[in-house]
Motif scaffolding. Structure first.
Motif, PDB file in Angstrom:
ATOM      1  N   ARG A   1       1.162  -1.143  -0.159  1.00 25.02           N
ATOM      2  CA  ARG A   1      -0.336   0.245  -0.067  1.00 25.02           C
ATOM      3  C   ARG A   1       0.594   1.192  -0.092  1.00 25.02           C
ATOM      4  N   ASP A   2       1.412   1.306   0.924  1.00 26.08           N
ATOM      5  CA  ASP A   2       3.167   2.377   0.857  1.00 26.08           C
ATOM      6  C   ASP A   2       4.003   2.000   0.991  1.00 26.08           C
ATOM      7  N   ILE A   3       4.128   0.548   0.628  1.00 26.97           N
ATOM      8  CA  ILE A   3       5.244   0.250   0.706  1.00 26.97           C
ATOM      9  C   ILE A   3       5.270  -0.893  -0.925  1.00 26.97           C
ATOM     10  N   PRO A   4       6.224  -0.608  -1.835  1.00 27.29           N
ATOM     11  CA  PRO A   4       6.385  -1.317  -2.994  1.00 27.29           C
ATOM     12  C   PRO A   4       6.603  -3.254  -2.862  1.00 27.29           C
ATOM     13  N   PHE A   5       6.403  -3.611  -1.691  1.00 31.42           N
ATOM     14  CA  PHE A   5       7.204  -4.790  -1.811  1.00 31.42           C
ATOM     15  C   PHE A   5       6.652  -5.121  -0.603  1.00 31.42           C
TER      16      PHE A   5
ATOM     17  N   LYS B   1      21.931  -8.108  -5.378  1.00 28.26           N
ATOM     18  CA  LYS B   1      21.572  -9.453  -6.134  1.00 28.26           C
ATOM     19  C   LYS B   1      19.868  -8.452  -6.933  1.00 28.26           C
ATOM     20  N   SER B   2      19.376  -8.994  -5.626  1.00 30.83           N
ATOM     21  CA  SER B   2      18.114  -8.896  -5.907  1.00 30.83           C
ATOM     22  C   SER B   2      16.732  -8.054  -4.090  1.00 30.83           C
ATOM     23  N   LEU B   3      17.814  -7.715  -3.617  1.00 31.45           N
ATOM     24  CA  LEU B   3      16.942  -7.182  -2.552  1.00 31.45           C
ATOM     25  C   LEU B   3      16.442  -5.765  -3.372  1.00 31.45           C
ATOM     26  N   GLU B   4      15.298  -5.207  -2.214  1.00 32.84           N
ATOM     27  CA  GLU B   4      14.584  -3.438  -2.899  1.00 32.84           C
ATOM     28  C   GLU B   4      14.356  -3.511  -1.380  1.00 32.84           C
ATOM     29  N   GLN B   5      14.874  -1.991  -1.386  1.00 29.65           N
ATOM     30  CA  GLN B   5      14.688  -1.191  -0.008  1.00 29.65           C
ATOM     31  C   GLN B   5      14.223   0.076   0.041  1.00 29.65           C
ATOM     32  N   ILE B   6      13.571   0.393   0.965  1.00 26.59           N
ATOM     33  CA  ILE B   6      13.466   1.757   1.562  1.00 26.59           C
ATOM     34  C   ILE B   6      13.864   2.481   2.853  1.00 26.59           C
ATOM     35  N   LEU B   7      14.678   3.679   2.794  1.00 24.57           N
ATOM     36  CA  LEU B   7      15.417   4.699   3.612  1.00 24.57           C
ATOM     37  C   LEU B   7      14.869   5.465   3.738  1.00 24.57           C
ATOM     38  N   ILE B   8      14.061   5.484   5.345  1.00 20.16           N
ATOM     39  CA  ILE B   8      13.310   6.746   5.961  1.00 20.16           C
ATOM     40  C   ILE B   8      14.445   7.065   7.201  1.00 20.16           C
TER      41      ILE B   8
ATOM     42  N   LEU C   1      18.240  12.774   2.966  1.00 23.22           N
ATOM     43  CA  LEU C   1      17.149  12.372   3.502  1.00 23.22           C
ATOM     44  C   LEU C   1      16.814  13.236   4.928  1.00 23.22           C
ATOM     45  N   GLU C   2      15.773  13.299   5.354  1.00 22.31           N
ATOM     46  CA  GLU C   2      15.714  15.028   6.635  1.00 22.31           C
ATOM     47  C   GLU C   2      14.058  14.317   7.006  1.00 22.31           C
ATOM     48  N   LYS C   3      13.487  13.938   6.279  1.00 22.82           N
ATOM     49  CA  LYS C   3      11.714  14.274   6.900  1.00 22.82           C
ATOM     50  C   LYS C   3      11.714  12.934   7.430  1.00 22.82           C
ATOM     51  N   PRO C   4      10.908  12.687   8.230  1.00 25.74           N
ATOM     52  CA  PRO C   4      10.431  11.384   9.081  1.00 25.74           C
ATOM     53  C   PRO C   4       9.344  11.176   7.851  1.00 25.74           C
ATOM     54  N   TYR C   5       9.188  11.486   7.519  1.00 29.09           N
ATOM     55  CA  TYR C   5       7.248  10.982   6.512  1.00 29.09           C
ATOM     56  C   TYR C   5       8.242  11.054   4.522  1.00 29.09           C
ATOM     57  N   GLU C   6       9.401  10.917   4.815  1.00 28.04           N
ATOM     58  CA  GLU C   6       9.949  10.600   3.206  1.00 28.04           C
ATOM     59  C   GLU C   6      10.490   9.358   3.335  1.00 28.04           C
ATOM     60  N   GLY C   7      10.106   8.726   2.426  1.00 29.66           N
ATOM     61  CA  GLY C   7      11.269   6.808   1.965  1.00 29.66           C
ATOM     62  C   GLY C   7      12.108   7.261   0.652  1.00 29.66           C
ATOM     63  N   LEU C   8      13.388   7.592   0.813  1.00 30.58           N
ATOM     64  CA  LEU C   8      13.871   6.642  -0.764  1.00 30.58           C
ATOM     65  C   LEU C   8      13.959   4.710  -1.036  1.00 30.58           C
ATOM     66  N   TYR C   9      13.674   4.698  -1.913  1.00 26.66           N
ATOM     67  CA  TYR C   9      13.354   3.484  -2.786  1.00 26.66           C
ATOM     68  C   TYR C   9      14.956   3.458  -3.361  1.00 26.66           C
ATOM     69  N   VAL C  10      15.628   2.429  -2.991  1.00 30.25           N
ATOM     70  CA  VAL C  10      16.967   1.568  -3.079  1.00 30.25           C
ATOM     71  C   VAL C  10      16.647   0.347  -4.306  1.00 30.25           C
ATOM     72  N   SER C  11      16.520   0.420  -5.497  1.00 28.78           N
ATOM     73  CA  SER C  11      16.479  -0.873  -6.141  1.00 28.78           C
ATOM     74  C   SER C  11      18.105  -2.042  -5.592  1.00 28.78           C
TER      75      SER C  11
ATOM     76  N   GLU D   1      13.808  -8.784   1.886  1.00 22.76           N
ATOM     77  CA  GLU D   1      14.263  -9.650   1.941  1.00 22.76           C
ATOM     78  C   GLU D   1      14.554 -10.029   3.259  1.00 22.76           C
ATOM     79  N   VAL D   2      15.074 -11.511   3.848  1.00 24.70           N
ATOM     80  CA  VAL D   2      15.112 -11.909   5.271  1.00 24.70           C
ATOM     81  C   VAL D   2      17.507 -10.895   5.286  1.00 24.70           C
ATOM     82  N   TYR D   3      17.764 -11.218   5.544  1.00 25.02           N
ATOM     83  CA  TYR D   3      18.973 -11.386   5.242  1.00 25.02           C
ATOM     84  C   TYR D   3      19.734 -12.147   4.643  1.00 25.02           C
ATOM     85  N   ASP D   4      20.483 -11.975   3.751  1.00 22.85           N
ATOM     86  CA  ASP D   4      21.339 -13.317   3.173  1.00 22.85           C
ATOM     87  C   ASP D   4      22.698 -12.639   2.620  1.00 22.85           C
TER      88      ASP D   4
END
Length: 136
Positions: free
Chosen positions: A25-29, A52-59, A80-90, A112-115
């Motif tokens: 809904r808010d997070i694409p994964f 290689k395959s993990l996606e992330q949102i940094l807030i 990144l300086e706003k607590p309501y803003e997330g950066l997508y990292v593919s 994904e879990v840590y690998d």
């Protein structure tokens, strides 16, 4: 390179603010792991890897920091300086986090879990992986 930032809906009143995040809904994964960094010393840079395959949102849920994104061809520094803003990292994106404020708390939502096998920690290997991926 396109930088993708998500602006999350804060809900609040005189008591304060709240941000709720839901997968798909808010997070694409699907969120399989959450971790956060804090007490990062002045002048320290973190990251220095790609996945290689993990996606992330940094807030940055408190304070601020900067993120260097590198897709193998282009580099961009994203604040990144706003607590309501997330950066997508593919996946296949080299990242380095730096310039942390003394009060910074950087939260990461991961697909994904840590690998350890998913990490690319050598920059030259990352560049080769990008070239190989784009040839196919």
């Amino acid at each position: 390179m396109q930088v993708v930032k998500y602006v999350f809906q804060p809900h609040g009143d005189e008591r304060g603010q709240l941000v709720a995040l839901e997968e798909f809904r808010d997070i694409p994964f699907k969120i399989k792991r959450v971790y956060y960094m804090y007490d990062t010393k002045q002048g320290v840079t973190r990251g220095f890897h790609a996945h290689k395959s993990l996606e992330q949102i940094l807030i940055c849920i408190h304070g601020g920091c900067k993120v260097l994104l590198d897709n193998g061809y282009e580099k961009k520094v994203v604040p990144l300086e706003k607590p309501y803003e997330g950066l997508y990292v593919s996946n296949n994106m080299w990242r380095e986090m730096f310039d942390f404020t003394s009060d910074a708390v950087l939260m990461v939502l991961a697909s994904e879990v840590y690998d350890e096998n998913d990490y690319i920690r050598d920059y030259e290997e990352f560049k080769k992986n990008v070239e190989d991926t784009n040839e196919h």
